[in-house]
Design an enzyme around this catalytic site. Structure first.
Site, PDB file in Angstrom:
ATOM      1  N   ASN A  43      -1.576 -20.146 -11.621  1.00  0.00           N
ATOM      2  CA  ASN A  43      -2.958 -19.784 -11.272  1.00  0.00           C
ATOM      3  C   ASN A  43      -3.748 -20.916 -10.611  1.00  0.00           C
ATOM      4  O   ASN A  43      -4.718 -20.662  -9.917  1.00  0.00           O
ATOM      5  CB  ASN A  43      -3.700 -19.171 -12.469  1.00  0.00           C
ATOM      6  CG  ASN A  43      -3.987 -20.174 -13.550  1.00  0.00           C
ATOM      7  OD1 ASN A  43      -3.271 -21.172 -13.694  1.00  0.00           O
ATOM      8  ND2 ASN A  43      -5.014 -19.933 -14.325  1.00  0.00           N
ATOM      9  N   GLU A  88      -2.143 -27.323 -22.555  1.00  0.00           N
ATOM     10  CA  GLU A  88      -3.387 -26.659 -22.150  1.00  0.00           C
ATOM     11  C   GLU A  88      -3.065 -25.190 -21.963  1.00  0.00           C
ATOM     12  O   GLU A  88      -2.268 -24.841 -21.096  1.00  0.00           O
ATOM     13  CB  GLU A  88      -3.921 -27.252 -20.832  1.00  0.00           C
ATOM     14  CG  GLU A  88      -4.467 -28.653 -20.954  1.00  0.00           C
ATOM     15  CD  GLU A  88      -5.613 -28.797 -21.932  1.00  0.00           C
ATOM     16  OE1 GLU A  88      -6.245 -27.779 -22.294  1.00  0.00           O
ATOM     17  OE2 GLU A  88      -5.858 -29.931 -22.373  1.00  0.00           O
ATOM     18  N   CYS A 137      -7.995 -19.814 -16.616  1.00  0.00           N
ATOM     19  CA  CYS A 137      -8.012 -20.069 -18.064  1.00  0.00           C
ATOM     20  C   CYS A 137      -9.444 -20.110 -18.568  1.00  0.00           C
ATOM     21  O   CYS A 137      -9.706 -19.820 -19.730  1.00  0.00           O
ATOM     22  CB  CYS A 137      -7.290 -21.369 -18.381  1.00  0.00           C
ATOM     23  SG  CYS A 137      -7.852 -22.730 -17.373  1.00  0.00           S
TER      24      CYS A 137
HETATM   25  P1  NAP Z   1       3.621 -19.232 -18.566  1.00  0.00           P
HETATM   26  O1  NAP Z   1       4.343 -17.975 -18.393  1.00  0.00           O
HETATM   27  O2  NAP Z   1       3.567 -19.841 -19.926  1.00  0.00           O
HETATM   28  O3  NAP Z   1       4.253 -20.265 -17.513  1.00  0.00           O
HETATM   29  C1  NAP Z   1       3.749 -21.558 -17.344  1.00  0.00           C
HETATM   30  C2  NAP Z   1       4.876 -22.459 -16.880  1.00  0.00           C
HETATM   31  O4  NAP Z   1       5.822 -22.599 -17.946  1.00  0.00           O
HETATM   32  C3  NAP Z   1       5.644 -21.904 -15.689  1.00  0.00           C
HETATM   33  O5  NAP Z   1       6.023 -22.963 -14.845  1.00  0.00           O
HETATM   34  C4  NAP Z   1       6.848 -21.276 -16.359  1.00  0.00           C
HETATM   35  O6  NAP Z   1       7.972 -21.161 -15.499  1.00  0.00           O
HETATM   36  C5  NAP Z   1       7.115 -22.281 -17.465  1.00  0.00           C
HETATM   37  N1  NAP Z   1       7.937 -21.776 -18.569  1.00  0.00           N
HETATM   38  C6  NAP Z   1       8.153 -20.479 -18.929  1.00  0.00           C
HETATM   39  N2  NAP Z   1       9.007 -20.430 -19.986  1.00  0.00           N
HETATM   40  C7  NAP Z   1       9.333 -21.705 -20.290  1.00  0.00           C
HETATM   41  C8  NAP Z   1      10.186 -22.306 -21.265  1.00  0.00           C
HETATM   42  N3  NAP Z   1      10.861 -21.577 -22.156  1.00  0.00           N
HETATM   43  N4  NAP Z   1      10.301 -23.651 -21.302  1.00  0.00           N
HETATM   44  C9  NAP Z   1       9.612 -24.419 -20.420  1.00  0.00           C
HETATM   45  N5  NAP Z   1       8.802 -23.904 -19.454  1.00  0.00           N
HETATM   46  C10 NAP Z   1       8.652 -22.568 -19.398  1.00  0.00           C
HETATM   47  O7  NAP Z   1       2.082 -19.100 -18.112  1.00  0.00           O
HETATM   48  P2  NAP Z   1       1.529 -18.445 -16.764  1.00  0.00           P
HETATM   49  O8  NAP Z   1       1.521 -16.981 -16.928  1.00  0.00           O
HETATM   50  O9  NAP Z   1       2.224 -19.037 -15.596  1.00  0.00           O
HETATM   51  O10 NAP Z   1       0.035 -19.003 -16.743  1.00  0.00           O
HETATM   52  C11 NAP Z   1      -1.046 -18.315 -17.255  1.00  0.00           C
HETATM   53  C12 NAP Z   1      -1.485 -18.945 -18.562  1.00  0.00           C
HETATM   54  O11 NAP Z   1      -1.848 -20.304 -18.330  1.00  0.00           O
HETATM   55  C13 NAP Z   1      -2.726 -18.296 -19.130  1.00  0.00           C
HETATM   56  O12 NAP Z   1      -2.582 -18.120 -20.519  1.00  0.00           O
HETATM   57  C14 NAP Z   1      -3.832 -19.305 -18.831  1.00  0.00           C
HETATM   58  O13 NAP Z   1      -4.927 -19.237 -19.683  1.00  0.00           O
HETATM   59  C15 NAP Z   1      -3.085 -20.585 -18.958  1.00  0.00           C
HETATM   60  N6  NAP Z   1      -3.780 -21.685 -18.260  1.00  0.00           N
HETATM   61  C16 NAP Z   1      -4.387 -22.646 -19.020  1.00  0.00           C
HETATM   62  C17 NAP Z   1      -5.098 -23.674 -18.417  1.00  0.00           C
HETATM   63  C18 NAP Z   1      -5.745 -24.747 -19.249  1.00  0.00           C
HETATM   64  O14 NAP Z   1      -5.942 -25.840 -18.736  1.00  0.00           O
HETATM   65  N7  NAP Z   1      -6.095 -24.492 -20.490  1.00  0.00           N
HETATM   66  C19 NAP Z   1      -5.167 -23.730 -17.026  1.00  0.00           C
HETATM   67  C20 NAP Z   1      -4.538 -22.723 -16.283  1.00  0.00           C
HETATM   68  C21 NAP Z   1      -3.838 -21.711 -16.919  1.00  0.00           C
HETATM   69  P3  NAP Z   1       8.269 -19.844 -14.608  1.00  0.00           P
HETATM   70  O15 NAP Z   1       7.028 -19.028 -14.622  1.00  0.00           O
HETATM   71  O16 NAP Z   1       8.601 -20.398 -13.267  1.00  0.00           O
HETATM   72  O17 NAP Z   1       9.437 -19.173 -15.237  1.00  0.00           O
END
Ligand code: NAP
Length: 496
Positions: free
Chosen positions: A154, A252, A286
Site C-alpha cells: 500500500n 508496524e 494503515c
Molecule cells: P501482508 O499480507 O502481511 O504482507 C506484507 C508483506 O509481508 C508482503 O511483502 C508479504 O509478501 C510479506 N509476507 C507475507 N507472508 C509472509 C511470511 N510468512 N513471512 C514473511 N513475510 C511474509 O500485508 P499487506 O496486505 O501487504 O498489507 C496491508 C497491511 O499492512 C494492513 O493490515 C495495513 O494496516 C498494514 N500496514 C501497516 C502500516 C503501519 O505502519 N502500521 C503501514 C502500511 C500498511 P507477499 O505479499 O509478496 O507474499
C-alpha cells in the site's frame, strides 16, 4: 500518460548486479487489469546469495564515516527528486492510488532521504560522568549487521525509505523483500541506489512471495533484525519465529482509526478531513479513518453533509488528475470489503451510501468499490472493531467527550486517532487520553510527517517506530564504552 518500463521482466538486485530468476508472475494494474511487468519468484537460494553479499559489504560499509555514508543518501534524495513525476506515474500504475497521492508518497521518500542523511553528522550518543576518578564513560550506536526489510503493497516506496535509509546511515547492509503486487518501486529505488554510488552489496532486493522469500529472511541466522510492515496475522507469525531465535523484530501493522467529531466542531472542516482520511487511497492506508465517533447533537447534520460531499467523489483510474478514489489492489481485497458490507448489515448498522462493487463500463476491467457510509453502528460491532482496508466508514454516535475517548480506545489497534473540537480543554485532555501512537487535532487520521516517530500501540505494533530519529533504535545496538586512564584497577561500585 502511461509510462512504459524498459524491461518486461524485473530482476533481483544482488551485490550490485541484476540477477534474473527463472520463475515469475505478472504484476497487474488494478485500475485496468492489464499486466505491467513480470516479477521474479525467487527462492531461499537467492536469499542466501543476497545475505552473503550483504554480510561482506556491511563490514566495509560500517567503517565508512557516517557523514560520507550520508553523501550517498543525499544523492539518492536528489535522484528521487529528479525522477519524482516518472516514479509517481509508475506508482499509480502498480498500486492504483491517485496520482496526487502517489506524488505525495514519492515526496515522503525524498524528505526521508534528506532528513536521515542529516543524521550522518549526528547519530548522537552520550558522554556522562564516570563514578570513578580518571575514567571516561560514553554510549554510542553500533550497526547490527544485516537487516531484513519486508514491506506491503500500500506504500511501496515510502515505507521502504523509512526503513532502509536509517539502516544504511547507521552502517548496516540491507536485504529487502517488497510486496509481490508492487515490485516496480523497489526496482526503481534499487536503480537509484546503484546510480547514487552505494557500494555493491549494501542494498539487495529479492523479489518473491512472503511464504518463500519472507520466510527465508525471518529464519536466516545472519539477518539480525527484521523490520516488517503488513498485516497482523503475518506480523504475529514473524514475531513468534524471531522470538525463538532472539532476533530483533520491528512490527508496524493494522489500524482501526477514528475521527471524533464533538458538538462544538467545525463541521465543514471535519467533513473534508473524513472524506480525505476514509476514502483517500480507497481506504487502503494503515492510518485510514474507518470509524467516525460523533456527538449525538451533531450526528444528523454530519450525516447529511457527508452524504452531500460524497456525491463529488470521482472514482476511476488514478492517472486521471480529476479522479479522487482509485481502485482496490486486487480481487481478494474486494472480496474482503464485500464480506464486511454483509457483516455490517447483519449486525444492524444502517447503510447510507455505497456498499457495492462497480462493474459496468469503464469499471469492468479494474477493481472498484463505491465509497461506503454506515451509520448507527455500535462500538462492539465487527465493522467498528476490525480492519476492513477499503473505502468503508462507520458512524458511531456517542453522548459525551468521555464516551468518545472510551470508544476510540476500545479496539485492538492503536495507530492513529483524531478529534475535531474548538474547546482547548478537550484538546489537551484528548491528546493525553487517546491511546494511539499518532494523535491529530482538527485534522484527519492520515498525513504523518517523516521527522516524527510513526507507529502504533497495542495490536498495531511491538513498541518500535518507523521514521523519525526513533527509527535508528531499530537498526542500532547501544554500546557502553568505558575508558579507564587511571593506570590502576578501579572497581565500579567497590572502589568509590
Ligand atoms: P501482508 O499480507 O502481511 O504482507 C506484507 C508483506 O509481508 C508482503 O511483502 C508479504 O509478501 C510479506 N509476507 C507475507 N507472508 C509472509 C511470511 N510468512 N513471512 C514473511 N513475510 C511474509 O500485508 P499487506 O496486505 O501487504 O498489507 C496491508 C497491511 O499492512 C494492513 O493490515 C495495513 O494496516 C498494514 N500496514 C501497516 C502500516 C503501519 O505502519 N502500521 C503501514 C502500511 C500498511 P507477499 O505479499 O509478496 O507474499
Amino acid at each position: 500518460m502511461t509510462i512504459q518500463l524498459e524491461t518486461r521482466k524485473l530482476a533481483n538486485f544482488i551485490n550490485g548486479e541484476w540477477v534474473g530468476v527463472g520463475e515469475s508472475t505478472g504484476v497487474i494494474n488494478p485500475a485496468t487489469g492489464e499486466e505491467i511487468v513480470q516479477v521474479p519468484l525467487s527462492d531461499a537460494s537467492d536469499v542466501e546469495k543476497a545475505v552473503q553479499a550483504a554480510k561482506k559489504a556491511q563490514k566495509e560499509w560500517a567503517l565508512v564515516p557516517a557523514p560520507q555514508r550520508a553523501e550517498v543518501l543525499y544523492r539518492v534524495g536528489y535522484l528521487l527528486k529528479e525522477q519524482k513525476e516518472r516514479l509517481s506515474q509508475l506508482l499509480t500504475q502498480e498500486n492504483g492510488k491517485v496520482i496526487e497521492e502517489a506524488r505525495g508518497e514519492v515526496q515522503e521518500g525524498i524528505d526521508m532521504a534528506f532528513y536521515i542523511a542529516g543524521e550522518g553528522r549526528r547519530l548522537f550518543g552520550q558522554t556522562t560522568p564516570a563514578e570513578l576518578k580518571n575514567k571516561f564513560a560514553m554510549s554510542q550506536r553500533a550497526p547490527v549487521g544485516v537487516v531484513g526489510i519486508i514491506t506491503p503493497w500500500n506504500f511501496p516506496i515510502a515505507i521502504a525509505t523509512w526503513k532502509s535509509f536509517p539502516a544504511i546511515i547507521a552502517g548496516n547492509a540491507v536485504v529487502w523483500k517488497p510486496a509481490t503486487e508492487t515490485p516496480i518501486m523497489a526496482y526503481e529505488l534499487a536503480k537509484i541506489f546503484e546510480e547514487a554510488g552505494l557500494p555493491k552489496g549494501v542494498m539487495n532486493v529479492i523479489f518473491g512471495s512472503g511464504s518463500t522469500v519472507g520466510d527465508a529472511f525471518v529464519h536466516h541466522k545472519d539477518i539480525r533484525v527484521i523490520s516488517f510492515t503488513g498485516s497482523n496475522d503475518t506480523g504475529r507469525n514473524i514475531a513468534a519465529a524471531c522470538g525463538k531465535q532472539l532476533k530483533k523484530v520491528s512490527l508496524e501493522m493494522g489500524g482501526k482509526n477514528a475521527v471524533i467529531v464533538m458538538d462544538d466542531a467545525d463541521l465543514e472542516l471535519a467533513v473534508e478531513a473524513i472524506l480525505w482520511s476514509a476514502f483517500g487511497t480507497s481506504g487502503q492506508r494503515c492510518t485510514a479513518c474507518s470509524r467516525v465517533i460523533v456527538h449525538e447533537n451533531v450526528k444528523e447534520t454530519l450525516e447529511e453533509r457527508l452524504l452531500a460531499a460524497m456525491k463529488d467523489l470521482t472514482i476511476g483510474n488514478g492517472l486521471d488528475e480529476s479522479i479522487k478514489v482509485g481502485p482496490i489492489i486486487n480481487e481478494a481485497g474486494l472480496e474482503k470489503i464485500k464480506s464486511y458490507i454483509e457483516i455490517g448489515k447483519n449486525e444492524g448498522a444502517k447503510l447510507l451510501a455505497g456498499g457495492y462493487e462497480l462493474t459496468d463500463g469503464e469499471y469492468q476491467q479494474g477493481n472498484y468499490f463505491a465509497p461506503t457510509l454506515f451509520t448507527d453502528a455500535t462500538a462492539d460491532m465487527r465493522i467498528a472493531q476490525e480492519e476492513i482496508f477499503g473505502p468503508v466508514v462507520s458512524l458511531i454516535p456517542v453522548k459525551s467527550f468521555e464516551e468518545a475517548i472510551e470508544v476510540n480506545n476500545g479496539v485492538e489497534y492503536g495507530l492513529s486517532s483524531s478529534i475535531f473540537t474548538n474547546d482547548v480543554n478537550r484538546v489537551f485532555k484528548a491528546q493525553r487520553d487517546l491511546d494511539t501512537g499518532i494523535v491529530y487535532v482538527n485534522a484527519g487520521t492520515t498525513g504523518a510527517e517523516i521527522h516524527l516517530p510513526f507507529g502504533g500501540t497495542k495490536g498495531t505494533g511491538n513498541g518500535h517506530r518507523d521514521s523519525g530519529v526513533q527509527a535508528l533504535d531499530v537498526f542500532t545496538e547501544w554500546k557502553a564504552v568505558y575508558v579507564d586512564y587511571s593506570g590502576t584497577l578501579q572497581r565500579a561500585q567497590i572502589d568509590v
